[in-house]
Design a protein around this motif. Sequence first.
Motif, short mmCIF file in Angstrom:
data_model
loop_
_atom_site.label_atom_id
_atom_site.label_comp_id
_atom_site.label_asym_id
_atom_site.label_seq_id
_atom_site.Cartn_x
_atom_site.Cartn_y
_atom_site.Cartn_z
N PRO A 133 0.82 -1.23 0.00
CA PRO A 133 0.00 0.00 0.00
C PRO A 133 0.84 1.27 0.00
O PRO A 133 0.29 2.36 -0.10
CB PRO A 133 -0.79 -0.12 1.31
N GLU A 186 -7.26 -8.82 -9.09
CA GLU A 186 -8.01 -7.89 -9.94
C GLU A 186 -9.51 -8.09 -9.73
O GLU A 186 -10.28 -7.11 -9.66
CB GLU A 186 -7.63 -8.13 -11.40
N LEU A 240 -11.06 -9.13 -7.07
CA LEU A 240 -11.51 -8.58 -5.79
C LEU A 240 -11.43 -7.04 -5.80
O LEU A 240 -12.27 -6.38 -5.20
CB LEU A 240 -10.68 -9.14 -4.63
N ALA A 241 -10.43 -6.49 -6.50
CA ALA A 241 -10.38 -5.03 -6.64
C ALA A 241 -11.64 -4.53 -7.32
O ALA A 241 -12.18 -3.47 -6.98
CB ALA A 241 -9.13 -4.62 -7.43
N ALA A 242 -12.13 -5.33 -8.28
CA ALA A 242 -13.34 -4.92 -9.01
C ALA A 242 -14.58 -4.94 -8.13
O ALA A 242 -15.59 -4.34 -8.48
CB ALA A 242 -13.55 -5.84 -10.22
N GLY A 297 -14.53 -3.67 -5.19
CA GLY A 297 -14.38 -2.53 -4.28
C GLY A 297 -13.63 -2.91 -3.02
O GLY A 297 -13.60 -2.13 -2.06
N ALA A 298 -13.01 -4.11 -3.00
CA ALA A 298 -12.28 -4.55 -1.81
C ALA A 298 -11.05 -3.66 -1.58
O ALA A 298 -10.42 -3.20 -2.54
CB ALA A 298 -11.85 -6.00 -1.96
N SER A 299 -10.70 -3.46 -0.31
CA SER A 299 -9.51 -2.66 0.02
C SER A 299 -8.25 -3.50 -0.22
O SER A 299 -8.32 -4.71 -0.39
CB SER A 299 -9.56 -2.25 1.49
N ARG A 300 -7.11 -2.84 -0.20
CA ARG A 300 -5.85 -3.57 -0.40
C ARG A 300 -5.63 -4.61 0.69
O ARG A 300 -5.12 -5.69 0.44
CB ARG A 300 -4.67 -2.59 -0.41
N ALA A 333 -7.98 -6.17 2.35
CA ALA A 333 -8.91 -7.29 2.10
C ALA A 333 -8.37 -8.18 0.99
O ALA A 333 -8.48 -9.41 1.07
CB ALA A 333 -10.29 -6.74 1.73
N ALA A 344 -5.68 -10.35 2.47
CA ALA A 344 -6.18 -11.42 3.33
C ALA A 344 -6.95 -12.48 2.55
O ALA A 344 -6.85 -13.67 2.85
CB ALA A 344 -7.07 -10.82 4.42
N ALA A 345 -7.71 -12.04 1.53
CA ALA A 345 -8.61 -12.97 0.86
C ALA A 345 -7.97 -13.66 -0.35
O ALA A 345 -8.33 -14.79 -0.67
CB ALA A 345 -9.87 -12.24 0.41
N ALA A 346 -7.04 -12.99 -1.02
CA ALA A 346 -6.50 -13.56 -2.26
C ALA A 346 -5.01 -13.88 -2.16
O ALA A 346 -4.57 -14.97 -2.52
CB ALA A 346 -6.74 -12.60 -3.42
#
Lengths: 278, 269
Positions: free
Chosen positions: B109, B176, B178-180, B182-185, B187, B190-192
């Motif tokens: 970030p 990409e 998850l970014a689409a 609206g997930a935060s960096r 998130a 943690a998720a991907a």
Amino acid sequence: MNDVIDAAAPPVVAGAAVRDTVGRLAETPAGDAILNAIGLWKSYGADVTVLRDVELTVREGESVALIGANGSGKSTLLKCLVGLLAIDRGEIDLFGCRVRRDGRGAALRAIRRQTGFVFQNHGLVRRLCALSNVVHGRLGDGGSWLAVHHAIAPAAIRREAFAALDAVGLADKAMARADELSGGQAQRVAIARALVRKPRLLIADEPAASLDPAAGHEVMHTFARIAASGTSTLLFTTHDMEHALHFATRIVGLRQGVVALDAPAATLRRSDLEHLFA
Amino acid sequence: MSATDVHERETPGRFARLSPAAFAIAVAAAALVLASVATVAPSPDRLAAGLPRMANLIGRMLPPETDPAFLARMGLRILETFAIAIAGTAIGVVLSLPVAWLAARGVSPVGAATFLFKGFVSFLRTVPDLVWALIFVASIGLGPVAGVMTIVVDTIGFCGRFFAEAMEDADKGPQEALAATGASRFAILAAAIIPDTLPSMINTTLFALEKAVRSSVVLGLVGAGGIGQELETAFSLFQYPKAMTIILAIFVVVIAMEYVADRLRARVR
């Protein structure tokens, strides 16, 4: 089944797609514009201009197919619309908000929260189960950071995710790892992830391109059910003319980064589209 | 055109032609190696003179000490060594995660400031663990706490680098996607990114644990707790049978650790 998509009793809203007598999607009067892109230019480096003065409007309830040959700029345009790629020039308004060029900011994240995006390669986290991948669809919502895994996600989100999987016919695969699913199943999980937040606009980038014909048709039928239900406006890219004619209410053709066609699907034949691929 | 002509014109040379600068560097490197060997490597004479003394020392170490009271004390020291390695690795791995995230290009970030965190991790890694142990013994005092601190710093240097590289190489598709949404960096991390890189991170952690067990043995030599302290005392007091028992115990512990780590690595996918 659930309220994410219910093909049995589709509520017809303004602009929602309904099937005509030959099975193609026909258009009812469209609603307000939810996407307005004006004068978009996008280049990769100094030499490769992918989008040239592109204009695109999508109205609530439409099912719009964006077609064109490989390299015509379809995928680039979709990514620009939600700020995943920065445009060089032009303006994009989505749900009445301006999409910032730098792809950052709370406003852009708010726009993305109303949008579902299905990628050609599905973009699932391969080591996680299908249910966790669908739960991820709620990550962008405020206070939903626990949606990183189904095991710790709030009960309501788990229920919605499971319902979305059920809606795409994969409830029995909820605990299967993404890398154990077939290409068609993985794509349907990606659709469920996009649907779990009930997006106003569902964008799909070549959703059937990497699938065999049967799986591709299955995926496109899932989209058709969504379009018919009127729950989401649909914008998808394809290089398959039959898919565009059968599953869209309007077809926009791109050729070398320029909009070369924009017409209701019901007025078009295959021969009208072939020049886009020449 | 004859076959001979074709071979003469088209067959490339066996070795690439070196530029003058590359040739000069190669000669300088060879000279450095030769000078180093000539200056500090053991000569055959010295080796020949040392072998009988080595045999004499091994003879005085045998048979190993088997006094039950000594074995019990050594067992406790081995447990302390393990505790130092496990506590140091666990804390180090936890601290490595945010450091690696900040240092990973394209994921961090902090944008262009990743080089600051990469530099920090490099600094921790380039200072040898014995030097860290001396610093912590001098500042915290003798004992296992200094050993744990040393392993923590060493683990951040090791895991910080490899975790960051794994994050940089993580599959961009899910990020990409998850970014689409609206997930935060955070998130997306943690998720991907973490699920995708988990096998690599577990492998790195097991290597760090093996390394920590070996390090924690040596750290005792400078007073940072563990079995090394017992070994240092045995040598200082010329209690060679005890030293032999300790060396054999260390051998068994390190081999067992590597065996367990290998089995765990084979199960990660």
